[in-house]
Design an enzyme around this catalytic site. Structure first.
Site, PDB file in Angstrom:
ATOM      1  N   LYS A  33       0.819  -1.216   0.000  1.00  0.00           N
ATOM      2  CA  LYS A  33       0.000   0.000   0.000  1.00  0.00           C
ATOM      3  C   LYS A  33       0.855   1.270   0.000  1.00  0.00           C
ATOM      4  CE  LYS A  33      -3.515  -2.633  -0.215  1.00  0.00           C
ATOM      5  NZ  LYS A  33      -4.119  -2.867  -1.527  1.00  0.00           N
ATOM      6  N   LYS A  90      -0.634   3.140   9.046  1.00  0.00           N
ATOM      7  CA  LYS A  90      -1.147   2.049   8.213  1.00  0.00           C
ATOM      8  C   LYS A  90      -0.053   1.040   7.901  1.00  0.00           C
ATOM      9  CE  LYS A  90      -4.778   4.256   5.524  1.00  0.00           C
ATOM     10  NZ  LYS A  90      -5.150   4.591   4.139  1.00  0.00           N
ATOM     11  N   GLY A 133      -9.058  -1.991   4.977  1.00  0.00           N
ATOM     12  CA  GLY A 133      -9.382  -1.555   6.328  1.00  0.00           C
ATOM     13  C   GLY A 133      -8.609  -2.289   7.412  1.00  0.00           C
ATOM     14  N   ARG A 171      -8.926  -6.725  -8.543  1.00  0.00           N
ATOM     15  CA  ARG A 171      -9.805  -7.888  -8.696  1.00  0.00           C
ATOM     16  C   ARG A 171     -11.220  -7.388  -8.922  1.00  0.00           C
ATOM     17  NH1 ARG A 171     -12.453  -6.983  -4.029  1.00  0.00           N
ATOM     18  NH2 ARG A 171     -11.216  -6.188  -2.317  1.00  0.00           N
ATOM     19  N   VAL A 208     -17.092  -7.082  -4.810  1.00  0.00           N
ATOM     20  CA  VAL A 208     -18.432  -7.555  -4.442  1.00  0.00           C
ATOM     21  C   VAL A 208     -19.493  -6.668  -5.087  1.00  0.00           C
ATOM     22  CG1 VAL A 208     -20.009  -7.926  -2.499  1.00  0.00           C
ATOM     23  CG2 VAL A 208     -17.573  -8.460  -2.236  1.00  0.00           C
ATOM     24  N   ARG A 243     -25.985  -5.975   0.768  1.00  0.00           N
ATOM     25  CA  ARG A 243     -25.366  -7.288   0.976  1.00  0.00           C
ATOM     26  C   ARG A 243     -26.175  -8.089   1.984  1.00  0.00           C
ATOM     27  NH1 ARG A 243     -18.795  -6.507   1.010  1.00  0.00           N
ATOM     28  NH2 ARG A 243     -18.701  -4.896  -0.617  1.00  0.00           N
TER      29      ARG A 243
END
Lengths: 78, 454
Positions: B119, B161, B168, B295, B298, B341
């Site tokens: 990241k 981070k 997250g 990728r 969802v 969802r």
């Protein structure tokens, strides 16, 4: 008399809080009612399994990281 | 390229395996499906031409076992492997191994996954491409003195981070110097334990910001965007409700962030479908790059509804080396889509997971329901709780919201506790209707609106 500790939930059973930490309860140790003896991971969330009564000489029937069904006997004790 | 008769191996499970199956069949491909011992009855197995058991229920020994998956894939005669989301979908080693085994990995090149998976390196790539980022460190911080110097420059509150984190995970918040001194060593050892990489970087924390993300498609040379999604309704940093478009953006803001995303994708020669995630500060009108997901996501269906592009089919074609069939001018927006969802969790009992047996289902007409469910299916407890996604499309946001309300009133799944009742409440909430929410909104809302027994 032999007592049983059953899993309230289906999922994956863990005997330790994290991979690099010791077991909650070692084989043949004693436990007090309310003591955490393992975790069950169900759908990526973790739930504590507690002994419902005091016991001695705990013998685990479920291995660390074993898949288990709800009601499965995790351990026996005297 | 004609993909008819080629075989796609699906190295995933649940609703996304079903979604990928549908896209492959539409392209005329044959489908080979991986499954763990716990998943022999899953819908994606039933819909496949061939299915291969890849190990025991634990994901680490099945869906994450590169050796087992490659063995099954080559046994199936697969031409390509689709990793879905989660599991090995952003694992550069897997992508490289698929390539070496002479099969097509449906995703970007292993090097691109590795670059965006770090990241701190991804942030640096964003800076190079001119993508807006939050004030923060230039790459990793190596020493406590580095951390202090960056904090002096960017100010508090800030996020510590993990470079190997993402989604997250691996984030700590420091509100002052004291927090920083205490949390940096903690974060470093935690990141080392969790990800095998203790690298850290710092970013200014934006509070009350919105999560806006841009869907892109690239062929390794050229990239286009399919506009943006709004995904601020989250619980524990997991999205639960997503929309397209993000009506909080002006046309200028939309155009600028979508163009910046295309530029970043082209700067890393991106091939396949990807998403650039941002925080948007509505007051200041500024964006800050969060991360890139290499990728399918969802929430891809909301973008499919508003643009008419089949993202999963496109990513398969692009993986086989086809050039983009669309130019940016071919992509237009039509109406508004909302996805919720449906998780096997009881929202009235602190989101307790509820693996059970699916009873009678009644799914309303005129909605899209991407799901792994069928009546009589016993949901295994070993994987995440996502059962499916209910997606509606309307002419406007208000129209989509009223379609969602109508659909939720009709939707029934017997035998399980699901998050559907939560969405019934949210769909009627005045703040949600007024588009007045941010990434911390839902957790506050849950505390005040749901009576959660202690």
């Amino acid at each position: 008399m032999t007592k049983q500790i059953r899993s309230p939930l289906p999922g994956t059973f863990y005997r330790k809080p994290a991979p690099d930490q010791p077991n909650f309860v070692e084989d043949n140790a004693g436990v007090k009612a309310g003591e955490v003896i393992g975790l069950v991971e169900v759908m990526k969330s973790f739930h504590e399994v507690k002994a419902e009564e005091d016991g001695n000489n705990v013998r685990f029937l479920a291995d660390n990281e074993a898949p288990i069904m709800a009601g499965a006997v995790l351990a026996e004790m005297d | 390229m004609d993909l008819t008769g080629k075989t796609l191996f699906i190295a995933n499970r649940g609703e996304i395996a079903v979604r990928i199956n549908r896209a492959a069949k539409a392209l005329g491909m044959k489908v080979a499906q991986a499954y763990s011992e716990a998943d022999a009855d899953m819908l994606a197995v039933r819909l496949s031409d061939d299915a291969y058991e890849v190990g025991p229920p634990q994901a680490a020994k099945s869906y994450l076992d590169i050796g087992r998956l490659l063995e099954a894939a080559s046994q199936s005669g697969a031409d390509a492997i689709h990793p879905g989301y989660g599991f090995l979908s952003e694992n550069a080693e897997f992508a490289g191994a698929v390539d070496e085994a002479g099969m097509v990995f449906v995703g970007p090149a292993a090097e691109t996954i590795a670059l965006m998976g770090d990241k701190a390196a991804a942030r640096a790539a964003a800076v190079r491409a001119g993508t807006p980022v939050a004030p923060g460190s230039d790459g990793r911080i190596e020493t406590p003195a580095d951390a202090r110097a960056v904090a002096d420059r960017i100010g508090f509150p800030l996020m510590i981070k993990a470079a190997a984190g993402g989604g997250g995970r691996g984030i700590r918040i420091a509100r002052n110097q004291e927090d920083l001194e205490r949390l940096v060593p903690q974060a470093r050892s935690e990141a080392q334990a969790a990800f095998g990489d203790g690298g850290l970087y710092l970013e200014r924390l934006l509070e009350n910001a919105r999560h806006v993300e841009v869907q892109i498609l690239g062929d390794g040379k050229r990239a286009i965007h399919l506009f943006e999604r709004e995904c601020s309704l989250q619980r524990r940093r997991q999205k639960v409700w997503e929309e397209a478009p993000a009506v909080c953006l002006s046309d200028d803001q939309r155009q600028s962030i979508c163009e910046a995303s295309v530029k970043l994708a082209e700067s890393v020669s991106y091939r396949g479908a990807g998403t650039l995630e941002y925080l948007f500060d509505p007051g200041a009108g500024t964006f800050a790059f969060l991360e890139m997901n290499t990728r399918v996501q969802v929430e891809h269906p909301v973008s499919e509804f508003v643009t008419g592009v089949d993202i999963v089919q496109e990513m398969i074609r692009l993986a086989f080396g086809e050039s983009l069939s669309l130019s940016q001018n071919d992509v237009s927006r039509n109406g508004h889509a909302i996805e919720v969802r449906v998780n096997a969790e009881d929202p009235m009992n602190n989101f307790m997971p509820f693996p059970g047996v699916v009873g009678a289902m009644s799914v309303p007409d005129n909605v899209r329901f991407d799901t792994m469910l069928y009546e009589g299916y016993a949901i295994p407890p070993f994987y995440d709780s996502l059962l499916g996604k209910l997606i509606v499309h309307g002419e406007t946001r208000a129209d989509a919201l009223s379609k969602l309300q109508a659909a939720l009133a009709e939707f029934k799944i017997e035998g399980l506790k699901t998050t559907l009742p939560l969405y019934e409440m949210l769909a009627l909430d005045p703040d949600v209707a007024a588009d007045k929410f941010h990434t911390q909104f839902l957790e506050n809302w849950l505390e005040t609106h749901l009576s959660v027994p202690a």
